[in-house]
Design a protein around this motif. Structure first.
Motif, short mmCIF file in Angstrom:
data_model
loop_
_atom_site.label_atom_id
_atom_site.label_comp_id
_atom_site.label_asym_id
_atom_site.label_seq_id
_atom_site.Cartn_x
_atom_site.Cartn_y
_atom_site.Cartn_z
N TRP A 77 0.82 -1.20 0.05
CA TRP A 77 0.01 0.01 0.13
C TRP A 77 0.82 1.26 0.02
O TRP A 77 0.27 2.32 0.15
CB TRP A 77 -0.87 0.09 1.11
CG TRP A 77 -1.91 -0.97 1.00
CD1 TRP A 77 -2.02 -2.06 1.35
CD2 TRP A 77 -3.37 -0.60 0.60
NE1 TRP A 77 -3.33 -2.74 1.18
CE2 TRP A 77 -4.06 -1.80 0.64
CE3 TRP A 77 -4.03 0.49 0.10
CZ2 TRP A 77 -5.33 -1.97 0.17
CZ3 TRP A 77 -5.47 0.44 -0.24
CH2 TRP A 77 -5.90 -0.92 -0.33
N ALA A 78 2.07 1.04 -0.04
CA ALA A 78 3.02 2.18 0.13
C ALA A 78 2.70 3.34 -0.79
O ALA A 78 2.93 4.56 -0.33
CB ALA A 78 4.51 1.78 0.19
N GLU A 79 2.67 3.01 -2.05
CA GLU A 79 2.53 4.04 -3.19
C GLU A 79 1.30 4.98 -3.05
O GLU A 79 1.16 6.16 -3.19
CB GLU A 79 2.32 3.39 -4.47
CG GLU A 79 3.83 2.90 -4.79
CD GLU A 79 4.31 3.10 -6.21
OE1 GLU A 79 3.26 3.50 -6.97
OE2 GLU A 79 5.22 3.12 -6.53
N THR A 80 0.12 4.23 -2.37
CA THR A 80 -0.90 4.93 -2.43
C THR A 80 -1.23 5.74 -0.90
O THR A 80 -2.11 6.52 -0.88
CB THR A 80 -2.15 4.16 -2.62
OG1 THR A 80 -2.09 3.00 -1.98
CG2 THR A 80 -2.38 3.91 -4.07
N ALA A 81 -0.45 5.33 0.04
CA ALA A 81 -0.44 5.92 1.39
C ALA A 81 -0.29 7.31 1.34
O ALA A 81 0.67 7.62 0.56
CB ALA A 81 0.40 5.02 2.41
N ASP A 82 -0.73 8.01 2.44
CA ASP A 82 -0.47 9.59 2.56
C ASP A 82 0.90 9.78 3.08
O ASP A 82 1.44 11.01 3.59
CB ASP A 82 -1.61 10.42 3.19
CG ASP A 82 -1.78 9.86 4.52
OD1 ASP A 82 -1.12 8.96 5.08
OD2 ASP A 82 -2.84 10.87 5.12
N ARG A 83 1.59 8.48 3.55
CA ARG A 83 2.77 8.83 4.55
C ARG A 83 3.51 7.60 4.59
O ARG A 83 2.80 6.45 3.74
CB ARG A 83 2.46 9.21 5.74
CG ARG A 83 1.85 8.19 6.47
CD ARG A 83 1.26 8.62 7.81
NE ARG A 83 -0.01 9.26 7.81
CZ ARG A 83 -0.85 9.72 8.60
NH1 ARG A 83 -0.32 9.72 9.80
NH2 ARG A 83 -1.77 10.44 8.71
N VAL A 84 4.62 7.42 5.01
CA VAL A 84 5.47 6.19 5.17
C VAL A 84 4.94 5.64 6.54
O VAL A 84 5.35 6.44 7.45
CB VAL A 84 6.89 6.38 5.24
CG1 VAL A 84 7.62 5.08 5.30
CG2 VAL A 84 7.41 7.03 3.81
N TRP A 85 4.19 4.61 6.57
CA TRP A 85 4.12 3.90 7.91
C TRP A 85 5.04 3.02 8.35
O TRP A 85 5.73 2.24 7.35
CB TRP A 85 2.57 3.26 7.78
CG TRP A 85 1.34 4.02 7.70
CD1 TRP A 85 0.64 4.38 6.57
CD2 TRP A 85 0.59 4.85 8.73
NE1 TRP A 85 -0.56 5.31 6.91
CE2 TRP A 85 -0.43 5.25 8.24
CE3 TRP A 85 1.03 5.07 10.23
CZ2 TRP A 85 -1.13 6.40 8.97
CZ3 TRP A 85 0.04 5.75 10.73
CH2 TRP A 85 -1.06 6.55 10.25
N GLN A 86 5.31 3.21 9.40
CA GLN A 86 6.48 1.94 9.97
C GLN A 86 6.03 0.98 10.94
O GLN A 86 5.02 0.87 11.56
CB GLN A 86 7.62 2.89 10.54
CG GLN A 86 8.17 4.02 9.58
CD GLN A 86 9.37 4.82 10.29
OE1 GLN A 86 10.28 4.25 10.29
NE2 GLN A 86 9.17 5.80 10.57
N MET A 87 6.91 -0.13 10.82
CA MET A 87 6.61 -1.13 11.99
C MET A 87 7.82 -1.59 12.44
O MET A 87 8.83 -2.09 11.37
CB MET A 87 5.63 -2.17 11.67
CG MET A 87 5.24 -3.14 12.66
SD MET A 87 4.28 -4.47 12.20
CE MET A 87 2.63 -3.58 12.61
N PRO A 88 8.31 -1.85 13.77
CA PRO A 88 9.60 -2.32 13.93
C PRO A 88 9.98 -3.77 13.39
O PRO A 88 8.69 -4.56 13.12
CB PRO A 88 9.55 -2.45 15.42
CG PRO A 88 8.64 -1.45 15.86
CD PRO A 88 7.42 -1.58 14.87
N ASN A 89 10.97 -4.19 12.96
CA ASN A 89 11.48 -5.54 12.75
C ASN A 89 12.00 -5.98 13.73
O ASN A 89 12.92 -5.62 14.38
CB ASN A 89 12.26 -5.18 11.35
CG ASN A 89 12.07 -6.73 10.40
OD1 ASN A 89 11.29 -7.43 10.59
ND2 ASN A 89 12.97 -6.24 9.37
N LEU A 90 12.02 -7.60 13.66
CA LEU A 90 12.89 -8.27 14.56
C LEU A 90 14.27 -8.35 14.10
O LEU A 90 14.53 -8.65 13.08
CB LEU A 90 12.22 -9.62 14.74
CG LEU A 90 11.10 -9.63 15.32
CD1 LEU A 90 10.14 -10.84 15.17
CD2 LEU A 90 11.09 -9.47 16.93
#
Ligand code: GN1
Ligand code: MG
Length: 368
Positions: A77-90
């Motif tokens: 969904w990154a291209e259509t999102a209004d921002r960069v959403w992040q989530m931590p990685n292990l």
């Protein structure tokens, strides 16, 4: 074991520059480690999982399932999102695991830190509240198609308010609870406050057993300090503290987020006059939340949004008070009466929520 040695169990490029405590969590111990190479930096969150969690390995598996679901979806969904959403990685260990168990049986894990973002201890204003709402709504959307059965319940009964009442009742029977009640008028006033709200405790569990709503994946701990705000854009960018992501009701999250984000005085305030449910912050939070959550909230879900705020605030007060009576064995404290004071804040906030019921319901209807 020394932290600088422990962190070397994890595969992180570069050399360790510093490692220091970070955040103000009430349960886990959290450290920020900085690694650098000649041309880059890696910021890593190292955590020791508290023994309040009976199955730390199950938590690590939950994180695995969650990130495995969410990271590809965020990318898609990154291209259509209004921002960069992040989530931590292990971060993996040299043994190919994503945790390390120390000689005392504690589980340690390392996560990537969210880039250039801040988790505030208190709400900065209406725009911040709206961004917290957007971040929670977006998180719930992200996991709305993740099967709750894929996750274990890390704390059975977490946010099942009647179970906290049972535990409270058991604690009341202990001699040390009796002593603490005899010693303090304030504590007896709080016990009365709880007695007057026993029925409230059932409201969401009853709706659940009538099948008015169903279990989904929830965040479990969406307080203001678990929502990262982008330092450059001021927009919400990630939800952190993912240990309680598990099967639950979206209401537990909504209620918990509002009780945290819409009380500008925070959880440790000693002057109770400052503790209020701020209507402007509430309206802003709901605006941000409902924009993201519109898609997956049912009419029945909406019915209980106000009640969830009242309930979860009452529940946290009950949890702090029960822990105080039991000798503060669950929530970490810096002074003996801290859990009593924390309970006072939540109960005061609960009263404020009750007195604003009509206005809060109107706000929810207006934004629906
Ligand atoms: C605890 O550990 P921390 O600070 O993220 C608690 C939450 C409470 C919160 C209140 C696992 O969260 O449920 O709302 O304190 N987490 C657990 O500050 O019990
Ligand atoms: Mg937490």
């Amino acid at each position: 074991m020394e932290l600088a040695v422990l962190i070397q169990r994890f595969i992180i490029p570069g050399r360790l520059v510093t490692i220091n405590p970070t955040g103000n969590g009430n349960v886990n111990d959290t450290y920020l480690a900085i690694f650098r190479t000649t041309f880059e930096e890696h910021q890593i969150i190292l955590q020791r999982i508290s023994k309040v969690f009976p199955d730390p390995k199950g938590i690590m598996n939950n994180l695995h399932v969650l990130t495995g679901h969410a990271h590809p979806k965020l990318e898609a969904w990154a291209e259509t999102a209004d921002r960069v959403w992040q989530m931590p990685n292990l971060v993996h260990t040299h043994d190919g695991l994503d945790f390390f168990v120390d000689e005392m049986g504690y589980y340690w894990r390392a996560l990537t830190k969210i880039s250039s973002a801040t988790a505030f201890e208190a709400t900065q204003g209406p725009e911040h509240a709206a961004e917290c709402g957007a971040a929670l709504g977006h998180f719930q959307w992200l996991v709305s198609d993740l099967d709750p059965k894929a996750l274990i319940d890390p704390l059975p009964g977490f946010h099942v308010t009647p179970q906290y009442l049972d535990l409270y009742d058991k604690t009341l029977g202990s001699p040390q609870a009796g002593e603490r009640l005899t010693a303090s008028t304030e504590a007896r006033r709080m016990a009365k406050f709880i007695e007057e709200r026993r029925e409230l405790a059932m409201i969401l569990q009853d709706a659940l057993s009538r099948r008015e709503m169903s279990l989904r994946v929830m965040h479990g701990d969406p307080k203001v300090s678990n929502i990262m705000i982008d330092d450059f854009t001021g927009k919400g960018t990630a939800m952190i503290d993912l240990d309680t992501v598990s099967p639950g009701l979206v209401h537990y999250d909504f209620g918990d987020a509002v009780r945290s984000i819409c009380n500008p005085a925070g959880e440790e305030e000693l002057n109770l006059r400052k503790v209020v449910l701020d209507p402007d912050l509430f309206a802003s939070f709901c605006r941000g939340y409902l924009k993201e959550a519109r898609e997956f909230l049912t009419d029945a879900d909406r019915e209980y949004l106000y009640d969830s705020v009242r309930l979860i605030t009452f529940e946290l007060g009950l949890r702090f008070f029960q822990d105080y009576l039991a000798g503060s064995v669950y929530f970490k404290t810096r002074y003996p009466e801290q859990n009593l004071n924390r309970a006072r804040v939540q109960f005061r906030l609960c009263e404020s929520i009750e007195s604003r019921e009509r206005a809060m319901r109107e706000t929810l209807d207006r934004l629906a």
